[in-house]
Write a protein that holds these residues in place. Structure first.
Motif, short mmCIF file in Angstrom:
data_model
loop_
_atom_site.label_atom_id
_atom_site.label_comp_id
_atom_site.label_asym_id
_atom_site.label_seq_id
_atom_site.Cartn_x
_atom_site.Cartn_y
_atom_site.Cartn_z
N ILE A 119 1.31 -1.18 0.04
CA ILE A 119 0.44 0.12 0.39
C ILE A 119 1.09 0.96 0.19
O ILE A 119 1.95 1.26 0.65
CB ILE A 119 -0.71 0.01 1.21
CG1 ILE A 119 -1.89 -1.17 1.38
CG2 ILE A 119 -1.62 1.00 1.35
CD1 ILE A 119 -2.68 -1.47 2.39
N CYS A 163 0.31 2.60 -5.59
CA CYS A 163 -1.01 2.65 -5.79
C CYS A 163 -2.23 3.16 -7.02
O CYS A 163 -3.04 2.83 -7.78
CB CYS A 163 -1.85 1.96 -4.07
SG CYS A 163 -1.06 0.67 -3.50
N THR A 208 -5.52 -2.28 -8.80
CA THR A 208 -5.50 -2.12 -8.15
C THR A 208 -5.47 -3.15 -6.32
O THR A 208 -4.62 -3.57 -5.32
CB THR A 208 -6.07 -0.57 -7.63
OG1 THR A 208 -5.22 -0.16 -8.26
CG2 THR A 208 -5.23 -0.37 -5.94
N ILE A 212 -2.43 -5.42 -3.56
CA ILE A 212 -2.75 -5.09 -1.77
C ILE A 212 -3.36 -5.81 -1.69
O ILE A 212 -3.54 -6.18 -0.41
CB ILE A 212 -3.26 -3.71 -1.73
CG1 ILE A 212 -4.38 -3.92 -1.66
CG2 ILE A 212 -2.33 -2.68 -2.87
CD1 ILE A 212 -5.77 -2.29 -1.10
N GLY A 266 -6.39 -6.83 -1.37
CA GLY A 266 -7.58 -6.00 -0.66
C GLY A 266 -8.34 -7.38 -0.30
O GLY A 266 -9.03 -7.02 1.20
N MET A 315 1.36 1.26 8.13
CA MET A 315 1.50 1.01 5.92
C MET A 315 3.38 1.47 6.21
O MET A 315 4.13 0.61 5.24
CB MET A 315 1.50 2.26 5.81
CG MET A 315 -0.41 1.60 5.20
SD MET A 315 -0.73 3.28 4.16
CE MET A 315 -0.71 4.23 4.74
#
Length: 320
Positions: free
Chosen positions: A52, A56, A68, A72, A74, A216
């Motif tokens: 992240i 991105c 995207t 990541i 997600g 992050m």
């Protein structure tokens, strides 16, 4: 991505792992990172978070939202943090009550959990060397130093909540160092817990933004270390777990006549033996039930590792 795809196959299990992480993070002394490791998702969590970043936006512009989201991981992150949030908002009050009413048994359970958690980590160290042993002892030393800190008291302002969130989440990412314990040390833990209980949305937002940014950045460092220097990093993490046992020892007494505090698990308490605890307080040390609680936790950890986590070490890069 279709919403129903989030909960196909493995994702309900990821939600449950997230709930375990959230429950652990409520306790000042137990790390959600420990739960992530023993349930086999620690490396994937670090790698996913490390993806992240500002790049991105470029991926989204050039390849779209779906690419995207896949980049990541997600679905995994959403499932995991959904479980964390469910646990924090549903179990925070319950766990706080248990810590007040049954401190020895709760502490014993987590003592057994953390102690047993060191075995999967040590087993996954690909090779031992002098430097690996040094990092093991450095991890122990760090956790012991943290355990010797004494609580401060800082006001709950937007800035302090933001910085506290960043600091606590970095601790949470390390198995053995509790984000809740760090918050307790700097004196803001009760204010964060109050914000959760009373749904003080502005305070929770400041804290969450700091936590997101800290996670992050710190996850990138940890992910790189886990791939580049796996043996030393795992040894360091195992050392932190071993050193953190000092924090969660079940039998505690006030330090040098310190003021009585509302929680029997507050850090203004010193470790003592079960017999001395009985002599000083007149309370039952609950040694038998405490041992049973620790053994139950240890068996639970080893069972989870045996049935679902034995493959973890295979995902690491070649150690250097």
């Amino acid at each position: 991505m279709k919403f129903k795809e989030l909960f196909k196959s493995r994702y309900p299990g990821v939600v449950l792992r997230g709930m375990g992480m959230g429950a652990a993070d409520v306790v000042p002394g137990v790390s959600g990172g420990t739960i992530a490791f023993i349930t086999g998702i620690y490396q994937e969590l670090l790698d996913s978070l490390s993806r992240i970043g500002p790049h991105c936006i470029t991926i989204m512009r050039e390849e779209g939202l779906s690419a995207t989201w896949k980049h990541i991981n997600g679905s995994f992150l959403l499932s995991l943090f959904l479980g964390v949030l469910i646990s924090i908002f549903s179990l925070a009050r319950i766990i706080s009550g248990l810590l007040e009413q049954y401190p020895i048994l709760v502490w014993s359970f987590f003592f057994g959990l953390v102690l047993a958690s060191t075995f999967p980590i040590l087993r996954n160290i690909p090779r031992w060397s002098l430097s690996t042993a040094v990092f093991l002892f450095l991890g122990i030393a760090l956790a012991v130093v943290v355990s010797e800190l004494r609580p401060g008291d800082i006001p709950a302002t937007p800035l302090t909540l933001f910085l506290s969130g960043a600091l606590a989440i970095c601790a949470m990412a390390l198995p053995g160092i509790s984000g809740a314990f760090i918050l307790l040390m700097i004196g803001i833990y009760p204010k964060v817990l109050t914000a959760v209980h009373e749904l003080q949305l502005s305070n929770l937002l400041y804290f969450a933004v700091g936590a997101a940014l800290g996670l992050m950045l710190f996850s990138r460092l940890l992910s790189w270390l886990m791939h580049k220097y796996v043996a030393r990093t795992l040894a360091f993490l195992a050392g932190i777990l071993l050193g953190s046992l000092k924090i969660i020892w079940p039998w505690k007494l006030p330090i040098n006549g310190a003021e009585t505090v509302s929680s029997k698990l507050a850090p203004l308490l010193a470790n003592t033996s079960p017999s001395n605890f009985m002599a000083q307080t007149g309370e039952n040390a609950n040694l038998g039930p405490a041992i049973i609680a620790a053994l139950v936790a240890a068996v639970l950890v080893l069972a989870v590792d045996y049935f679902g986590g034995g493959h973890r070490g295979k995902s690491y890069a070649t150690p250097q």
